[in-house]
Design a protein around this motif. Structure first.
Motif, PDB file in Angstrom:
ATOM      1  N   GLU A 143      18.518 -13.280   9.615  1.00 55.54           N
ATOM      2  CA  GLU A 143      18.921 -14.177   8.532  1.00 55.54           C
ATOM      3  C   GLU A 143      17.815 -14.345   7.515  1.00 55.54           C
ATOM      4  O   GLU A 143      17.902 -15.149   6.617  1.00 55.54           O
ATOM      5  CB  GLU A 143      19.306 -15.562   9.104  1.00 55.54           C
ATOM      6  N   GLU A 144      16.716 -13.564   7.673  1.00 49.83           N
ATOM      7  CA  GLU A 144      15.590 -13.712   6.753  1.00 49.83           C
ATOM      8  C   GLU A 144      15.806 -12.878   5.499  1.00 49.83           C
ATOM      9  O   GLU A 144      16.805 -12.204   5.325  1.00 49.83           O
ATOM     10  CB  GLU A 144      14.300 -13.255   7.436  1.00 49.83           C
ATOM     11  N   GLY A 145      14.827 -12.917   4.649  1.00 45.92           N
ATOM     12  CA  GLY A 145      14.811 -12.013   3.517  1.00 45.92           C
ATOM     13  C   GLY A 145      15.727 -12.395   2.379  1.00 45.92           C
ATOM     14  O   GLY A 145      16.228 -11.537   1.679  1.00 45.92           O
ATOM     15  N   GLU A 146      16.007 -13.678   2.190  1.00 52.60           N
ATOM     16  CA  GLU A 146      16.819 -14.088   1.055  1.00 52.60           C
ATOM     17  C   GLU A 146      15.934 -14.088  -0.188  1.00 52.60           C
ATOM     18  O   GLU A 146      15.416 -15.112  -0.603  1.00 52.60           O
ATOM     19  CB  GLU A 146      17.431 -15.477   1.311  1.00 52.60           C
ATOM     20  N   ILE A 147      15.715 -12.897  -0.747  1.00 50.05           N
ATOM     21  CA  ILE A 147      14.836 -12.756  -1.901  1.00 50.05           C
ATOM     22  C   ILE A 147      15.636 -12.244  -3.079  1.00 50.05           C
ATOM     23  O   ILE A 147      16.798 -11.877  -2.946  1.00 50.05           O
ATOM     24  CB  ILE A 147      13.674 -11.787  -1.584  1.00 50.05           C
ATOM     25  N   LEU A 247       9.997  -7.620  -7.572  1.00 48.12           N
ATOM     26  CA  LEU A 247      10.430  -8.475  -6.475  1.00 48.12           C
ATOM     27  C   LEU A 247       9.963  -9.901  -6.750  1.00 48.12           C
ATOM     28  O   LEU A 247       8.784 -10.137  -6.979  1.00 48.12           O
ATOM     29  CB  LEU A 247       9.821  -7.958  -5.163  1.00 48.12           C
ATOM     30  N   ILE A 248      10.921 -10.833  -6.742  1.00 49.17           N
ATOM     31  CA  ILE A 248      10.591 -12.247  -6.972  1.00 49.17           C
ATOM     32  C   ILE A 248      10.414 -12.912  -5.607  1.00 49.17           C
ATOM     33  O   ILE A 248      11.378 -13.238  -4.923  1.00 49.17           O
ATOM     34  CB  ILE A 248      11.690 -12.948  -7.799  1.00 49.17           C
ATOM     35  N   VAL A 249       9.169 -13.080  -5.200  1.00 50.62           N
ATOM     36  CA  VAL A 249       8.869 -13.644  -3.884  1.00 50.62           C
ATOM     37  C   VAL A 249       9.022 -15.161  -3.892  1.00 50.62           C
ATOM     38  O   VAL A 249       9.520 -15.756  -2.946  1.00 50.62           O
ATOM     39  CB  VAL A 249       7.439 -13.246  -3.447  1.00 50.62           C
ATOM     40  N   SER A 250       8.583 -15.792  -4.967  1.00 47.61           N
ATOM     41  CA  SER A 250       8.680 -17.249  -5.113  1.00 47.61           C
ATOM     42  C   SER A 250       8.745 -17.553  -6.606  1.00 47.61           C
ATOM     43  O   SER A 250       8.540 -16.658  -7.435  1.00 47.61           O
ATOM     44  CB  SER A 250       7.467 -17.931  -4.466  1.00 47.61           C
ATOM     45  N   PRO A 251       9.040 -18.809  -6.973  1.00 48.20           N
ATOM     46  CA  PRO A 251       9.095 -19.135  -8.406  1.00 48.20           C
ATOM     47  C   PRO A 251       7.802 -18.851  -9.154  1.00 48.20           C
ATOM     48  O   PRO A 251       7.805 -18.667 -10.366  1.00 48.20           O
ATOM     49  CB  PRO A 251       9.413 -20.638  -8.391  1.00 48.20           C
ATOM     50  N   THR A 252       6.683 -18.781  -8.420  1.00 54.98           N
ATOM     51  CA  THR A 252       5.393 -18.578  -9.092  1.00 54.98           C
ATOM     52  C   THR A 252       4.788 -17.200  -8.832  1.00 54.98           C
ATOM     53  O   THR A 252       3.741 -16.876  -9.365  1.00 54.98           O
ATOM     54  CB  THR A 252       4.385 -19.646  -8.621  1.00 54.98           C
ATOM     55  N   THR A 254       5.573 -12.922  -8.465  1.00 52.96           N
ATOM     56  CA  THR A 254       6.396 -11.716  -8.494  1.00 52.96           C
ATOM     57  C   THR A 254       5.515 -10.523  -8.141  1.00 52.96           C
ATOM     58  O   THR A 254       4.313 -10.518  -8.396  1.00 52.96           O
ATOM     59  CB  THR A 254       7.024 -11.494  -9.885  1.00 52.96           C
ATOM     60  N   ILE A 255       6.145  -9.520  -7.552  1.00 51.34           N
ATOM     61  CA  ILE A 255       5.428  -8.314  -7.148  1.00 51.34           C
ATOM     62  C   ILE A 255       6.161  -7.111  -7.723  1.00 51.34           C
ATOM     63  O   ILE A 255       7.380  -6.983  -7.563  1.00 51.34           O
ATOM     64  CB  ILE A 255       5.349  -8.202  -5.611  1.00 51.34           C
ATOM     65  N   ASP A 256       5.430  -6.231  -8.394  1.00 50.63           N
ATOM     66  CA  ASP A 256       6.015  -4.999  -8.919  1.00 50.63           C
ATOM     67  C   ASP A 256       6.023  -3.935  -7.830  1.00 50.63           C
ATOM     68  O   ASP A 256       5.086  -3.836  -7.027  1.00 50.63           O
ATOM     69  CB  ASP A 256       5.217  -4.495 -10.124  1.00 50.63           C
ATOM     70  N   LEU A 257       7.095  -3.155  -7.808  1.00 47.94           N
ATOM     71  CA  LEU A 257       7.224  -2.067  -6.847  1.00 47.94           C
ATOM     72  C   LEU A 257       7.412  -0.760  -7.607  1.00 47.94           C
ATOM     73  O   LEU A 257       8.272  -0.677  -8.495  1.00 47.94           O
ATOM     74  CB  LEU A 257       8.434  -2.287  -5.925  1.00 47.94           C
ATOM     75  N   ARG A 258       6.626   0.244  -7.282  1.00 49.81           N
ATOM     76  CA  ARG A 258       6.797   1.562  -7.874  1.00 49.81           C
ATOM     77  C   ARG A 258       7.561   2.435  -6.893  1.00 49.81           C
ATOM     78  O   ARG A 258       7.188   2.525  -5.716  1.00 49.81           O
ATOM     79  CB  ARG A 258       5.435   2.188  -8.190  1.00 49.81           C
ATOM     80  N   ILE A 259       8.643   3.061  -7.357  1.00 49.35           N
ATOM     81  CA  ILE A 259       9.554   3.797  -6.481  1.00 49.35           C
ATOM     82  C   ILE A 259       9.427   5.289  -6.746  1.00 49.35           C
ATOM     83  O   ILE A 259       9.378   5.729  -7.897  1.00 49.35           O
ATOM     84  CB  ILE A 259      11.024   3.365  -6.717  1.00 49.35           C
ATOM     85  N   THR A 270      12.024   8.161   0.434  1.00 47.92           N
ATOM     86  CA  THR A 270      11.712   7.187  -0.604  1.00 47.92           C
ATOM     87  C   THR A 270      10.420   6.456  -0.241  1.00 47.92           C
ATOM     88  O   THR A 270      10.258   6.013   0.895  1.00 47.92           O
ATOM     89  CB  THR A 270      12.850   6.146  -0.747  1.00 47.92           C
ATOM     90  N   VAL A 271       9.517   6.367  -1.204  1.00 47.48           N
ATOM     91  CA  VAL A 271       8.269   5.622  -1.002  1.00 47.48           C
ATOM     92  C   VAL A 271       8.209   4.511  -2.038  1.00 47.48           C
ATOM     93  O   VAL A 271       8.415   4.749  -3.232  1.00 47.48           O
ATOM     94  CB  VAL A 271       7.031   6.535  -1.126  1.00 47.48           C
ATOM     95  N   MET A 272       7.968   3.301  -1.570  1.00 44.42           N
ATOM     96  CA  MET A 272       7.842   2.138  -2.447  1.00 44.42           C
ATOM     97  C   MET A 272       6.398   1.658  -2.373  1.00 44.42           C
ATOM     98  O   MET A 272       5.914   1.310  -1.288  1.00 44.42           O
ATOM     99  CB  MET A 272       8.801   1.022  -2.020  1.00 44.42           C
ATOM    100  N   ARG A 273       5.708   1.668  -3.495  1.00 42.21           N
ATOM    101  CA  ARG A 273       4.325   1.177  -3.532  1.00 42.21           C
ATOM    102  C   ARG A 273       4.319  -0.247  -4.072  1.00 42.21           C
ATOM    103  O   ARG A 273       4.904  -0.526  -5.127  1.00 42.21           O
ATOM    104  CB  ARG A 273       3.449   2.070  -4.403  1.00 42.21           C
ATOM    105  N   ILE A 274       3.679  -1.137  -3.337  1.00 43.21           N
ATOM    106  CA  ILE A 274       3.604  -2.543  -3.741  1.00 43.21           C
ATOM    107  C   ILE A 274       2.410  -2.717  -4.665  1.00 43.21           C
ATOM    108  O   ILE A 274       1.272  -2.445  -4.285  1.00 43.21           O
ATOM    109  CB  ILE A 274       3.481  -3.452  -2.500  1.00 43.21           C
ATOM    110  N   LEU A 275       2.690  -3.163  -5.884  1.00 44.56           N
ATOM    111  CA  LEU A 275       1.638  -3.368  -6.880  1.00 44.56           C
ATOM    112  C   LEU A 275       1.478  -4.865  -7.103  1.00 44.56           C
ATOM    113  O   LEU A 275       2.256  -5.485  -7.827  1.00 44.56           O
ATOM    114  CB  LEU A 275       2.015  -2.673  -8.196  1.00 44.56           C
ATOM    115  N   ASP A 276       0.495  -5.444  -6.450  1.00 48.53           N
ATOM    116  CA  ASP A 276       0.274  -6.887  -6.529  1.00 48.53           C
ATOM    117  C   ASP A 276      -0.735  -7.180  -7.624  1.00 48.53           C
ATOM    118  O   ASP A 276      -1.918  -6.839  -7.512  1.00 48.53           O
ATOM    119  CB  ASP A 276      -0.230  -7.406  -5.176  1.00 48.53           C
ATOM    120  N   ALA A 277      -0.264  -7.796  -8.709  1.00 46.21           N
ATOM    121  CA  ALA A 277      -1.138  -8.059  -9.860  1.00 46.21           C
ATOM    122  C   ALA A 277      -2.294  -8.995  -9.513  1.00 46.21           C
ATOM    123  O   ALA A 277      -3.317  -9.006 -10.205  1.00 46.21           O
ATOM    124  CB  ALA A 277      -0.321  -8.649 -11.005  1.00 46.21           C
ATOM    125  N   THR A 278      -2.158  -9.776  -8.430  1.00 46.27           N
ATOM    126  CA  THR A 278      -3.227 -10.710  -8.064  1.00 46.27           C
ATOM    127  C   THR A 278      -4.485  -9.960  -7.614  1.00 46.27           C
ATOM    128  O   THR A 278      -5.570 -10.525  -7.608  1.00 46.27           O
ATOM    129  CB  THR A 278      -2.771 -11.651  -6.936  1.00 46.27           C
TER     130      THR A 278
END
Length: 553
Positions: A143-147, A247-252, A254-259, A270-278
């Motif tokens: 039931e997780e992952g409601e993103i 990807l909108i993780v929370s209201p504050t 977001t994480i960009d994903l390169r596909i 398929t490879v998804m790279r997580i690009l965390d601006a932080t």
């Protein structure tokens, strides 16, 4: 009736009940208890002269995938057992269901050979197959992952009919995988199809670990779901495609994903790279530079013009290092432009350009355009050819600060690599002011413990005998809940910072090779990557095995 298994009144009553309840006769017959599933299968095999098989002795994993449409299998209650050439064996419990055999023959364009199986075993197998493609995915996802995805928010106002790629179990499963990856600190997700199984792996701290093996039947729907979110062509499966989504993780946050998709023998990987601006906001202190290295780098990027090069293999943190430098220089009075393939991290205040070779927007074209845009600082994603190198060097020689990357093993070999590309030595000597080579080593978790490493092993690794005075001990990994039992949590940078001094300039002008440049740099106190790594070992930040694994002597 002819075989004496049913009386005429029994048969007539069962037939009327089947018609009234709109059920197959075989279901009503078995429900009445007049005959058992095994006895019925034996009777059908003997009467219709079809071979019989015990499904319990058949390996579930050996079933061929995607030969018959799953919906057709469920509706006609048949299962493909094997296919050789144009002949296909199918499990069936009711040989009088000729409509099912005809439909299978029509849809698969194969010659169908029925195999009689017990009805109860067939129903269980069909239930398992159905569970594999839907319920099992739901169970895996939980039931997780409601993103949410930014692409879906933009399209929320445009109502569209539901499609296969929007199946709830698939959506929940992909959400679950993404949330697991984010929570584990993964940098990449690999969705890999093979002949008999489907595998999902995460790259955590530079190491790939297997996270899930969902049913192979979902591979096409999962790829289609990813493609829709990344705005890729779901009908094109023959060539690689690249895209991105947010990807909108929370209201504050977001994480960009390169596909990236790639056609393989058994489907699209398929490879998804997580690009965390932080990551670009972490600051230079958290990257792992030694105090003297940090001072050299900050001094170089503060100059009004020149070229700073960052080298290292793919995944060594070059982009984060460059963005950290840009973030330091990113002020209202500075004009910064970058050309990347593609732009990985969104940095407000920086003019970022994605190169597009098909459209003619190459690195040289972007660089020429930058020079007409009154730049102060230019970043080139990668110097790949002589034309790009020439324009970048001319920019550095005409009052601009230029940052770029190259794929070389260490700092000294970067200079000879540029000479081999065809760049004139006097141009290199007059433009390049600093080169940094880097690697990423896994950082030891807080559960680390002192390790007993033989003295001769420490000496062979590169430690001097006077350093082994007993005042410190190397640490090794242990494993706890925080690090998922690996003993490592996060990564730390290992750097070789080589400023271009007058002595090194003379060597460049004299066409000196990498060994000569490295020897001169060593006399000036420049640490090799191995020496920088050993400093991290001595400080207890990483293990000796990690440093030996990512550096050469």
């Amino acid at each position: 009736m002819q075989a004496g298994r049913l009386t005429a009144p029994q048969a007539d009553a069962l037939q009327r009940k089947a018609v009234a309840d709109k059920l197959p006769f075989i279901d009503v017959l078995l429900a009445s208890g007049s005959i058992g599933p095994h006895d019925l299968a034996v009777f059908c095999s003997e009467t219709f002269a079809y071979p019989m098989m015990d499904l319990h002795a058949f390996s579930f994993a050996a079933l061929p995938a995607k030969i018959i449409d799953p919906k057709l299998m469920q509706s006609q209650r048949v299962v493909a057992l094997a296919k050789r050439g144009n002949k296909m064996s199918v499990a069936i419990s009711d040989p009088t269901n000729t409509q099912a055999l005809d439909q299978i023959k029509f849809h698969t364009e194969s010659s169908v050979e029925p195999v009689i199986v017990a009805h109860d075993a067939l129903v269980r197998l069909l239930h398992e197959l159905s569970k594999s493609s839907e319920q099992l995915i739901g169970e895996l996802a939980g039931e997780e992952g409601e993103i949410q995805f930014a692409e879906e928010q933009e399209a929320a106002s445009q109502e569209a009919p539901a499609t296969d790629v929007e199946d709830a179990p698939i959506v929940r499963f992909l959400n679950k995988m993404l949330m697991d990856a984010v929570n584990m600190g993964a940098s990449d997700l690999h969705f890999e199809p093979f002949e008999k199984f489907y595998r999902i792996r995460f790259r955590v701290d530079g190491v790939l670990i297997e996270h899930a093996q969902p049913p192979i039947a979902i591979k096409d729907k999962l790829v289609s779901r990813i493609k829709v979110l990344a705005k890729l062509d779901i009908s094109e499966k023959r060539v690689p495609q690249d895209g991105r989504m947010r990807l909108i993780v929370s209201p504050t946050k977001t994480i960009d994903l390169r596909i990236s998709t790639l056609p393989t023998l058994f489907g699209e990987k398929t490879v998804m790279r997580i690009l965390d601006a932080t990551q670009a906001q972490m600051g230079i202190d958290s990257l792992g530079y030694e105090p003297d290295q940090r001072a050299l780098l900050l001094d170089a990027i503060a100059r009004p013009y020149g070229m700073v090069l960052v080298t290292g293999p793919t995944g060594s943190g070059k982009t984060v290092s460059l963005y950290t430098c840009l973030n330091i220089l990113n002020k209202p009075g500075i004009n910064i432009s970058t050309a990347e393939d593609p732009a990985e991290i969104n940095l407000p205040g920086v003019n970022q350009v994605n190169v597009n070779d098909k459209a003619g927007l190459t690195f040289p074209v972007a660089l020429k355009s930058f020079l007409r845009q009154d730049p102060d600082i230019i970043m080139v994603g990668e110097i790949r050819d002589l034309e790009t190198a020439d324009i970048a060097i001319k920019a550095a020689q005409t009052g601009h600060m230029v940052f770029s990357t190259l794929h070389t093993n260490d700092a000294p070999s970067t200079l000879t690599r540029m000479m081999n590309m065809g760049v004139a030595p006097f141009n290199i000597a007059s433009s390049v002011i600093l080169i940094t080579a880097q690697r990423l080593a896994r950082r030891l978790c807080t559960c680390k413990q002192p390790a007993d490493v033989p003295t001769d092993r420490l000496l062979s690794a590169g430690f001097r005998s006077d350093e082994l005075d007993g005042s410190w001990k190397p640490y090794g990994p242990v494993g706890c809940e925080r690090c998922n039992g690996t003993g490592y949590k996060g990564r730390v940078g290992i750097y070789q910072i080589m400023p271009i001094t007058p002595a090194i300039e003379k060597l460049i002008l004299a066409h000196g090779n990498a060994m000569q440049i490295a020897a001169q740099a060593a006399t000036e106190g420049v640490k090799t990557l191995r020496q920088s790594g050993l400093v991290k070992v001595k400080a207890g930040l990483t293990s000796l095995e990690e440093v030996l694994g990512c550096t050469n002597e």
